[in-house]
Scaffold this motif. Sequence first.
Motif, PDB file in Angstrom:
ATOM      1  N   UNK A   1      -1.750 -14.043  -3.172  1.00  0.00           N
ATOM      2  CA  UNK A   1      -2.593 -14.693  -4.222  1.00  0.00           C
ATOM      3  C   UNK A   1      -1.797 -15.060  -5.501  1.00  0.00           C
ATOM      4  N   UNK A   2      -2.133 -16.193  -5.875  1.00  0.00           N
ATOM      5  CA  UNK A   2      -1.454 -16.844  -7.066  1.00  0.00           C
ATOM      6  C   UNK A   2      -2.311 -17.399  -8.158  1.00  0.00           C
ATOM      7  N   UNK A   3      -1.999 -17.536  -9.216  1.00  0.00           N
ATOM      8  CA  UNK A   3      -2.659 -18.214 -10.226  1.00  0.00           C
ATOM      9  C   UNK A   3      -1.999 -19.452 -11.051  1.00  0.00           C
ATOM     10  N   UNK A   4      -2.749 -20.293 -11.660  1.00  0.00           N
ATOM     11  CA  UNK A   4      -2.146 -21.354 -12.511  1.00  0.00           C
ATOM     12  C   UNK A   4      -3.156 -21.661 -13.687  1.00  0.00           C
ATOM     13  N   UNK A   5      -2.541 -22.133 -14.704  1.00  0.00           N
ATOM     14  CA  UNK A   5      -3.330 -22.371 -15.586  1.00  0.00           C
ATOM     15  C   UNK A   5      -4.484 -23.474 -15.584  1.00  0.00           C
ATOM     16  N   UNK A   6      -5.628 -23.261 -16.285  1.00  0.00           N
ATOM     17  CA  UNK A   6      -6.738 -24.455 -16.227  1.00  0.00           C
ATOM     18  C   UNK A   6      -7.031 -24.612 -14.636  1.00  0.00           C
ATOM     19  N   UNK A   7      -7.222 -23.433 -13.783  1.00  0.00           N
ATOM     20  CA  UNK A   7      -7.773 -23.718 -12.470  1.00  0.00           C
ATOM     21  C   UNK A   7      -9.120 -23.511 -12.815  1.00  0.00           C
TER      22      UNK A   7
ATOM     23  N   UNK B   1       2.586 -22.230  -8.496  1.00  0.00           N
ATOM     24  CA  UNK B   1       1.620 -21.111  -9.147  1.00  0.00           C
ATOM     25  C   UNK B   1       2.632 -19.829  -9.361  1.00  0.00           C
ATOM     26  N   UNK B   2       1.864 -18.857 -10.019  1.00  0.00           N
ATOM     27  CA  UNK B   2       2.335 -17.749 -10.294  1.00  0.00           C
ATOM     28  C   UNK B   2       1.925 -16.456  -9.296  1.00  0.00           C
TER      29      UNK B   2
ATOM     30  N   UNK C   1      -3.992 -16.636   5.578  1.00  0.00           N
ATOM     31  CA  UNK C   1      -4.687 -16.985   4.362  1.00  0.00           C
ATOM     32  C   UNK C   1      -3.999 -16.910   3.109  1.00  0.00           C
ATOM     33  N   UNK C   2      -4.093 -17.983   2.147  1.00  0.00           N
ATOM     34  CA  UNK C   2      -3.625 -18.473   0.849  1.00  0.00           C
ATOM     35  C   UNK C   2      -4.609 -18.541  -0.122  1.00  0.00           C
ATOM     36  N   UNK C   3      -4.756 -17.666  -1.264  1.00  0.00           N
ATOM     37  CA  UNK C   3      -5.662 -17.888  -2.343  1.00  0.00           C
ATOM     38  C   UNK C   3      -4.923 -18.175  -3.616  1.00  0.00           C
ATOM     39  N   UNK C   4      -5.708 -19.301  -4.397  1.00  0.00           N
ATOM     40  CA  UNK C   4      -5.202 -19.776  -5.740  1.00  0.00           C
ATOM     41  C   UNK C   4      -6.294 -19.398  -6.574  1.00  0.00           C
ATOM     42  N   UNK C   5      -6.210 -18.680  -7.763  1.00  0.00           N
ATOM     43  CA  UNK C   5      -7.441 -18.452  -8.455  1.00  0.00           C
ATOM     44  C   UNK C   5      -6.976 -18.813 -10.141  1.00  0.00           C
ATOM     45  N   UNK C   6      -7.955 -18.692 -10.951  1.00  0.00           N
ATOM     46  CA  UNK C   6      -7.774 -18.730 -12.212  1.00  0.00           C
ATOM     47  C   UNK C   6      -7.394 -17.544 -12.751  1.00  0.00           C
ATOM     48  N   UNK C   7      -6.691 -17.586 -13.808  1.00  0.00           N
ATOM     49  CA  UNK C   7      -6.124 -16.415 -14.503  1.00  0.00           C
ATOM     50  C   UNK C   7      -7.256 -15.344 -14.685  1.00  0.00           C
ATOM     51  N   UNK C   8      -6.912 -13.980 -13.964  1.00  0.00           N
ATOM     52  CA  UNK C   8      -7.888 -13.068 -14.239  1.00  0.00           C
ATOM     53  C   UNK C   8      -8.153 -12.421 -15.673  1.00  0.00           C
TER      54      UNK C   8
END
Length: 337
Positions: free
Chosen positions: A274-280, A334-335, A247-254
């Motif tokens: 888990x990663x995030x990127x701007x404007x998700x 992603x970060x 499983x891999x998850x990309x989310x908006x900034x918490x």
Amino acid sequence: MKRLALILAFAACATSDDSPPPIDEQPIVDAPVEQPDFCNATDPRTVPVTVVATPEAGETPYTSVLARAQTSIDLQVYLMGYGGILDHLKDKARAGVRVRVMLDGSKRDTNQKYFDILVAAGAQVKWSDPKFSYFHAKFFIVDGKTAVMSTGNYSKSFSIDRERNFVATDSDPADIADLVTLFEADWAGTTPAITCTRMVISPVNARERILAVINGAQETLDIESMQFADWGVRNAVKARALAGVDVRVMLADPSWIDANAYAVTFLKELGVPVKWMPHMHTKMLVADGKVAYVGSENFSQTSLDKNREVGVILVEESSIAPMVETFDKDWLIGTSL
């Protein structure tokens, strides 16, 4: 005796002439082919859905379809915005095309100016039914033949040019018929009579259909979503992770979406990266690279159970490939959280 002999002779002839041929000489009749009833989310489409990502694709997936409108445009959106979509709606209404627009009533502070602009151009505009927590669907139907659904709203400068979103263009007749039925019911303020459909519609069937995609994952599960708040979704993903699914998850900034802060903790405790990127802003998932969901439904309880939302389940390779490609690209940049 002669009468008996004749009867027996005739009987013998009848028996001989009417007897069926041997089994190996009988004609083979094909069994009737069972036609799909399009009640299942994964029933095959006659025309694959075209999926593209924004901001890379820009406004073209929307405006190219609106430009073809000859008779009608029916549209639902959470937030309207300035740009090519609004301009095409105005132009088509002024040209005599029947344009009907439904806007989310809980966002009147944002949508009122667009409401007034569209009415002035000759469009018919209504506010959403307050029975929905949010009128969060984002789709339009052109000439009753083509539908464009998206994960993003309609502001060019923000939703389209900055945010990560997906746009799905659907010309399958069964899908279009269901979306027409949905729009007409919402326009009239009635309950849509949709019991057999491929579509993912909140609050009709979205929860069960999204969970079915998650529960069906056997090897990989990629999730790219603005939110990851619903406990039913969280627990379904947990079960897949514990079963050995990658499983891999990309989310908006918490820091933007509060619920994602705990979601990160929840996922990391399971060993899920888990990663995030701007404007998700997108809402999508892909299971095993073979079955995907994309639509306006966030993975939240309100979105799945209380809003008006619209999405699709995809099984066609050509539809899923752009989603996989986009996720992999986003994952690289992603970060980590």
